[in-house]
Design a protein around this motif. Sequence first.
Motif, PDB file in Angstrom:
ATOM      1  N   GLU A   1       0.795  -1.221   0.000  1.00  0.00           N
ATOM      2  CA  GLU A   1       0.000   0.000   0.000  1.00  0.00           C
ATOM      3  C   GLU A   1       0.832   1.278   0.000  1.00  0.00           C
ATOM      4  O   GLU A   1       0.371   2.306  -0.459  1.00  0.00           O
ATOM      5  CB  GLU A   1      -0.962   0.009   1.191  1.00  0.00           C
ATOM      6  N   ASN A   2       2.029   1.234   0.518  1.00  0.00           N
ATOM      7  CA  ASN A   2       2.905   2.395   0.491  1.00  0.00           C
ATOM      8  C   ASN A   2       3.354   2.624  -0.951  1.00  0.00           C
ATOM      9  O   ASN A   2       3.836   1.690  -1.609  1.00  0.00           O
ATOM     10  CB  ASN A   2       4.107   2.135   1.400  1.00  0.00           C
ATOM     11  N   PRO A   3       3.216   3.853  -1.476  1.00  0.00           N
ATOM     12  CA  PRO A   3       3.616   4.098  -2.877  1.00  0.00           C
ATOM     13  C   PRO A   3       5.057   3.701  -3.176  1.00  0.00           C
ATOM     14  O   PRO A   3       5.361   3.238  -4.270  1.00  0.00           O
ATOM     15  CB  PRO A   3       3.418   5.605  -3.046  1.00  0.00           C
ATOM     16  N   ILE A   4       5.957   3.869  -2.218  1.00  0.00           N
ATOM     17  CA  ILE A   4       7.353   3.475  -2.434  1.00  0.00           C
ATOM     18  C   ILE A   4       7.443   1.965  -2.597  1.00  0.00           C
ATOM     19  O   ILE A   4       8.153   1.456  -3.468  1.00  0.00           O
ATOM     20  CB  ILE A   4       8.249   3.966  -1.272  1.00  0.00           C
ATOM     21  N   ALA A   5       6.710   1.217  -1.765  1.00  0.00           N
ATOM     22  CA  ALA A   5       6.709  -0.245  -1.856  1.00  0.00           C
ATOM     23  C   ALA A   5       6.149  -0.687  -3.198  1.00  0.00           C
ATOM     24  O   ALA A   5       6.687  -1.597  -3.839  1.00  0.00           O
ATOM     25  CB  ALA A   5       5.903  -0.849  -0.711  1.00  0.00           C
ATOM     26  N   LYS A   6       5.085  -0.065  -3.622  1.00  0.00           N
ATOM     27  CA  LYS A   6       4.451  -0.419  -4.894  1.00  0.00           C
ATOM     28  C   LYS A   6       5.411  -0.178  -6.061  1.00  0.00           C
ATOM     29  O   LYS A   6       5.554  -1.010  -6.953  1.00  0.00           O
ATOM     30  CB  LYS A   6       3.170   0.403  -5.057  1.00  0.00           C
ATOM     31  N   THR A   7       6.092   0.961  -6.038  1.00  0.00           N
ATOM     32  CA  THR A   7       7.055   1.297  -7.092  1.00  0.00           C
ATOM     33  C   THR A   7       8.225   0.317  -7.094  1.00  0.00           C
ATOM     34  O   THR A   7       8.649  -0.170  -8.147  1.00  0.00           O
ATOM     35  CB  THR A   7       7.564   2.743  -6.902  1.00  0.00           C
ATOM     36  N   TYR A   8       8.738   0.017  -5.912  1.00  0.00           N
ATOM     37  CA  TYR A   8       9.859  -0.919  -5.768  1.00  0.00           C
ATOM     38  C   TYR A   8       9.473  -2.307  -6.287  1.00  0.00           C
ATOM     39  O   TYR A   8      10.197  -2.909  -7.087  1.00  0.00           O
ATOM     40  CB  TYR A   8      10.268  -0.976  -4.294  1.00  0.00           C
TER      41      TYR A   8
END
Length: 128
Positions: free
Chosen positions: A59-66
């Motif tokens: 759910e964290n945008p950084i996690a999703k991008t990674y």
Amino acid sequence: MKIKLANIFVEDQNHARQFYTETLGFIVKHDIPLGAFQWLTVISPENPDGAELLLEPNENPIAKTYQKALFEQGIAAVVFMVEDLDKEFQKLSAKNVEFKVQPMTSPHGKFAIINDTCGNWVHLQQET
């Protein structure tokens, strides 16, 4: 010092639970509600006191991008050791698991890469 917990980002925790338990054969160790999500970990039935894998929502945008970047570049998010890769290949193929890389030999043993259907490539490794 030892590793007790590692995480992998997943797109859907319920789907991840199903894949990691029913398809790969892991066992749920913890399933603790945390609002809209849960603290959801799985373990190997062969090592119930060993390391846990946290199926963490992306759910964290950084996690999703990674997670998306790893997947698009074909990089495995996690490595699982197996005793007999050919046997695992047959078992997982019968369950219609997608193999990005079918079993092949490397200097460190045999390996394959599968799609966990949760946004990750998973590296399966058999040591020589």
